[in-house]
Design an enzyme around this catalytic site. Structure first.
Site, PDB file in Angstrom:
ATOM      1  N   HIS A  18       0.805  -1.215   0.000  1.00 59.00           N
ATOM      2  CA  HIS A  18       0.000   0.000   0.000  1.00 59.00           C
ATOM      3  C   HIS A  18       0.839   1.267   0.000  1.00 59.00           C
ATOM      4  CE1 HIS A  18       1.158  -0.816   4.092  1.00 59.00           C
ATOM      5  NE2 HIS A  18       1.099   0.487   4.275  1.00 59.00           N
ATOM      6  N   HIS A  62       1.653   6.814  -0.973  1.00 58.39           N
ATOM      7  CA  HIS A  62       0.775   5.985  -0.159  1.00 58.39           C
ATOM      8  C   HIS A  62      -0.519   5.752  -0.934  1.00 58.39           C
ATOM      9  CE1 HIS A  62      -1.292   4.433   3.380  1.00 58.39           C
ATOM     10  NE2 HIS A  62      -0.126   4.418   3.982  1.00 58.39           N
TER      11      HIS A  62
END
Lengths: 118, 147
Positions: free
Chosen positions: B56, B71
């Site tokens: 992620h 992110h």
């Protein structure tokens, strides 16, 4: 640095909690170091498109002492004011870390932060 | 250093990111992208070494020592990688524009999470981040400059 604290990081230290932790260290003005202890087994949560294992080779060209061969081993303590250094430690849920510094109250506070269920 | 967009979507000022830690630039200054809600290749925003690569999020450190964090979505760590497949390998050298992962923002949305992607200049002071893109951005186009 006189004092050390061994802390179990319940939820790991990915971007959000790492940023909050580093901000607390910076705001204190104190010098704190953090290192990750060796873990017994490597956790592979990431799925690779090509099906390969995530082959983490070391060989750090920048000469930093990380000591990570296959991701299990911890490494030398890093400056806890540097979010890049803290993120590079790759602290996963359940990892043990060592905090070191001179301020006992601050170490207590930081330890509580890491032990909390984020 | 020019930082390019890792994804296609719409540029979103950091203070509008639905997460206070990113929105208040506690992670660092930068800009976010609301991605087009379709499967996308996530591209490296700068050339350098992929010092951290998770399902992620990833961090690349450039040759001048500057590090960029991308992110993918907010709180997406809880999806345990079900929204992405990694292409690059942690520790490798990578060129700007090379694919890091294949990501499915539509799965993030389906899980009830925000797909907004912060692109952060780690340990930078806010004033060194300039020429921030606004509006629609294409993956690989200029996103901001780290002076």
């Amino acid at each position: 640095m006189d004092l050390t604290r061994l802390v179990s990081c319940k939820a790991g230290l990915h971007a959000r909690p790492a940023a909050v932790f580093v901000r607390a260290v910076l705001d204190s003005g104190a010098s704190i170091r953090i290192s990750r202890e060796d873990r017994r087994e490597d956790r592979r949560e990431d799925r690779r498109e090509d099906g390969r294992e995530d082959g983490r080779e070391d060989g750090r060209e920048d000469g930093r002492e990380d000591g990570r061969e296959d991701g299990r081993e911890g490494g030398a303590p890093v400056d806890a004011r540097s979010i890049v250094s803290v993120l590079a430690l790759d602290i996963q849920p359940g990892d043990l870390v060592v905090l070191s510094g001179d301020d006992e109250e601050l170490l207590d506070r930081l330890a509580a932060m890491l032990e909390a269920d984020q | 250093m020019v930082v390019t967009a890792p994804l296609s979507g719409i540029a979103l000022p950091l203070h509008k990111v639905p997460d206070p830690v990113f929105a208040k630039a506690i992670v660092g200054p930068g800009v976010a992208i609301t991605p087009n809600a379709e499967e996308q290749l996530v591209l490296a925003p700068i050339s350098g070494r992929l010092i951290k690569l998770k399902a992620h999020a990833f961090v690349i450190t450039g040759p001048d020592g500057h590090s960029i964090l991308v992110h993918l979505g907010i709180d997406t760590v809880q999806l345990n990688g079900s929204d992405s497949e990694l292409i690059a390998t942690e520790g490798q050298q990578i060129a700007a524009g090379e694919p890091v992962a294949r990501w499915h923002p539509e799965r993030v949305i389906a899980a009830g999470l925000s797909p907004v992607c912060p692109v952060i200049a780690l340990e930078a002071s806010p004033e060194v981040i300039t020429t921030i893109a606004e509006g629609p951005v294409l993956a690989g186009a200029d996103l901001f400059t780290w002076t």
